[in-house]
Write a protein that holds these residues in place. Sequence first.
Motif, mmCIF file in Angstrom:
data_model
loop_
_atom_site.group_PDB
_atom_site.id
_atom_site.type_symbol
_atom_site.label_atom_id
_atom_site.label_comp_id
_atom_site.label_asym_id
_atom_site.label_seq_id
_atom_site.Cartn_x
_atom_site.Cartn_y
_atom_site.Cartn_z
ATOM 1 N N LEU A 48 0.833 -1.209 0.000
ATOM 2 C CA LEU A 48 0.000 0.000 0.000
ATOM 3 C C LEU A 48 0.864 1.255 0.000
ATOM 4 O O LEU A 48 0.538 2.244 -0.671
ATOM 5 N N ARG A 49 1.962 1.226 0.718
ATOM 6 C CA ARG A 49 2.877 2.375 0.722
ATOM 7 C C ARG A 49 3.422 2.641 -0.677
ATOM 8 O O ARG A 49 3.418 3.783 -1.161
ATOM 9 N N MET A 50 3.888 1.584 -1.342
ATOM 10 C CA MET A 50 4.469 1.759 -2.669
ATOM 11 C C MET A 50 3.399 2.130 -3.694
ATOM 12 O O MET A 50 3.650 2.939 -4.597
ATOM 13 N N LEU A 51 2.223 1.564 -3.554
ATOM 14 C CA LEU A 51 1.148 1.840 -4.501
ATOM 15 C C LEU A 51 0.759 3.312 -4.483
ATOM 16 O O LEU A 51 0.573 3.934 -5.538
ATOM 17 N N TYR A 52 0.658 3.895 -3.282
ATOM 18 C CA TYR A 52 0.241 5.297 -3.183
ATOM 19 C C TYR A 52 1.364 6.280 -3.491
ATOM 20 O O TYR A 52 1.099 7.423 -3.896
ATOM 21 N N SER A 53 2.617 5.871 -3.299
ATOM 22 C CA SER A 53 3.729 6.780 -3.611
ATOM 23 C C SER A 53 4.220 6.627 -5.047
ATOM 24 O O SER A 53 4.930 7.498 -5.556
ATOM 25 N N ALA A 54 3.821 5.532 -5.711
ATOM 26 C CA ALA A 54 4.325 5.242 -7.059
ATOM 27 C C ALA A 54 4.089 6.354 -8.073
ATOM 28 O O ALA A 54 4.999 6.661 -8.859
ATOM 29 N N PRO A 55 2.888 6.974 -8.127
ATOM 30 C CA PRO A 55 2.673 8.007 -9.159
ATOM 31 C C PRO A 55 3.724 9.115 -9.134
ATOM 32 O O PRO A 55 4.161 9.591 -10.195
ATOM 33 N N PHE A 56 4.149 9.523 -7.941
ATOM 34 C CA PHE A 56 5.147 10.590 -7.823
ATOM 35 C C PHE A 56 6.479 10.151 -8.434
ATOM 36 O O PHE A 56 7.063 10.856 -9.257
ATOM 37 N N PHE A 57 6.961 8.972 -8.025
ATOM 38 C CA PHE A 57 8.272 8.526 -8.494
ATOM 39 C C PHE A 57 8.240 8.100 -9.958
ATOM 40 O O PHE A 57 9.218 8.315 -10.691
ATOM 41 N N VAL A 58 7.142 7.513 -10.402
ATOM 42 C CA VAL A 58 7.026 7.143 -11.816
ATOM 43 C C VAL A 58 7.013 8.398 -12.683
ATOM 44 O O VAL A 58 7.628 8.428 -13.756
ATOM 45 N N ALA A 59 6.328 9.451 -12.234
ATOM 46 C CA ALA A 59 6.295 10.703 -12.993
ATOM 47 C C ALA A 59 7.701 11.279 -13.144
ATOM 48 O O ALA A 59 8.090 11.737 -14.236
ATOM 49 N N ILE A 60 8.484 11.268 -12.065
ATOM 50 C CA ILE A 60 9.864 11.765 -12.139
ATOM 51 C C ILE A 60 10.699 10.869 -13.053
ATOM 52 O O ILE A 60 11.509 11.351 -13.851
ATOM 53 N N ALA A 61 10.494 9.546 -12.948
ATOM 54 C CA ALA A 61 11.248 8.607 -13.783
ATOM 55 C C ALA A 61 10.966 8.845 -15.264
ATOM 56 O O ALA A 61 11.887 8.857 -16.090
ATOM 57 N N VAL A 62 9.695 9.062 -15.612
ATOM 58 C CA VAL A 62 9.330 9.323 -17.007
ATOM 59 C C VAL A 62 9.935 10.639 -17.481
ATOM 60 O O VAL A 62 10.474 10.737 -18.597
ATOM 61 N N TRP A 63 9.861 11.665 -16.646
ATOM 62 C CA TRP A 63 10.444 12.970 -16.989
ATOM 63 C C TRP A 63 11.955 12.844 -17.222
ATOM 64 O O TRP A 63 12.495 13.373 -18.204
ATOM 65 N N GLN A 64 12.627 12.117 -16.324
ATOM 66 C CA GLN A 64 14.070 11.936 -16.464
ATOM 67 C C GLN A 64 14.397 11.098 -17.698
ATOM 68 O O GLN A 64 15.374 11.362 -18.402
ATOM 69 N N TRP A 65 13.574 10.102 -17.959
ATOM 70 C CA TRP A 65 13.805 9.225 -19.105
ATOM 71 C C TRP A 65 13.720 10.000 -20.418
ATOM 72 O O TRP A 65 14.489 9.759 -21.355
ATOM 73 N N ARG A 66 12.795 10.948 -20.474
ATOM 74 C CA ARG A 66 12.580 11.704 -21.705
ATOM 75 C C ARG A 66 13.595 12.831 -21.884
ATOM 76 O O ARG A 66 13.869 13.255 -23.019
ATOM 77 N N SER A 67 14.140 13.324 -20.756
ATOM 78 C CA SER A 67 15.037 14.489 -20.854
ATOM 79 C C SER A 67 16.511 14.149 -20.706
ATOM 80 O O SER A 67 17.367 14.999 -20.997
ATOM 81 N N ALA A 68 16.834 12.934 -20.277
ATOM 82 C CA ALA A 68 18.229 12.560 -20.041
ATOM 83 C C ALA A 68 18.688 11.535 -21.070
ATOM 84 O O ALA A 68 17.880 10.949 -21.797
ATOM 85 N N MET A 69 19.976 11.326 -21.105
ATOM 86 C CA MET A 69 20.543 10.311 -21.989
ATOM 87 C C MET A 69 20.066 8.931 -21.545
ATOM 88 O O MET A 69 19.899 8.681 -20.344
ATOM 89 N N PRO A 70 19.860 8.001 -22.482
ATOM 90 C CA PRO A 70 19.446 6.645 -22.114
ATOM 91 C C PRO A 70 20.488 5.972 -21.218
ATOM 92 O O PRO A 70 21.685 6.255 -21.304
ATOM 93 N N LEU A 71 20.023 5.083 -20.368
ATOM 94 C CA LEU A 71 20.920 4.337 -19.501
ATOM 95 C C LEU A 71 21.739 3.348 -20.317
ATOM 96 O O LEU A 71 21.239 2.723 -21.255
ATOM 97 N N SER A 72 22.991 3.207 -19.939
ATOM 98 C CA SER A 72 23.786 2.131 -20.516
ATOM 99 C C SER A 72 23.298 0.795 -19.943
ATOM 100 O O SER A 72 22.584 0.766 -18.928
ATOM 101 N N ARG A 73 23.661 -0.298 -20.589
ATOM 102 C CA ARG A 73 23.234 -1.600 -20.079
ATOM 103 C C ARG A 73 23.762 -1.829 -18.668
ATOM 104 O O ARG A 73 23.042 -2.343 -17.802
#
Length: 300
Positions: A48-73
Amino acid sequence: MSGSSLARAAYRRGLLIAAAGAVLFSAKAIVAKLLYRHPVDALDVLALRMLYSAPFFVAIAVWQWRSAMPLSRRDGFAVLALGLLGYYLSSYLDFAGLQYVSAALERLILFLSPSFVLLISAVALRRRIGLREWAALALAYAGIVLVFAHDLSLGGDRVVLGALLVFGAALSYALYLIGSGELVKRLGPWRLVAYAMSVSTVAVLLHFGVTRPWTHLLQPWPVQALSVFNAMFCTVAPVLLTMFAVARIGAPAAAQAGMLGPVSTLFLGAWLLGEPITAWQLAGSALVLAGMYVLSLRKA
């Protein structure tokens, strides 16, 4: 107001922000204890903790994914490992241990993570430990023994099991800290935390889905309300506050302000949970805080 006065005022605000983050993050143990008064277990609380906090961290992850260089393997595998180690395994062991030990003892054991980092670095990297560092470790572990002995007299074998689980959580988080040292320099703190939290959210929900029906998440409103508080005020808010504090006053000062966490847990536990505050607990807490303070000054 002079420049030095403005700087001091900004520094004090940074310390207050860091202290607020430490208190809120430490309150996670109090909220978990309140949740355990309902028919839920560690995996329910974590899911329940992760489920309710997920939208915040997923939003940041998507923003970073779109604006930063792709991760190396290599970095991708490292993020995957750190997410499983730090925010999945460590959090699960922590919540499991909280079913058996007091919130005060849990917070003090978790507070030993920097000492685990030091000891692991000494063994794995052959780093020499100085006399002041040994003294700091001796103080901290003596304090844990005092508080553990106090709780053991009240809870017996359940306290031993709970303490071992929380020690496992602290060790897991120490490994996360060691592994994230170089990665955070390449990815930055926001990107690393967002990616790692996203990985751990998937891991927790997979664990939950494999072991019980999804309808088990449909808990009564007191559980849902406490879980939302746990996610927003004991997970998302401390991350934000800590980042802001580090930006204002630097990581060392923010870490020292974090020492307020175990003290706040001791008094919050007495206020909200009815956990006793004894001379043994106060003495043990003072020793742990003193040890970690000395350890935090080792590079000064």
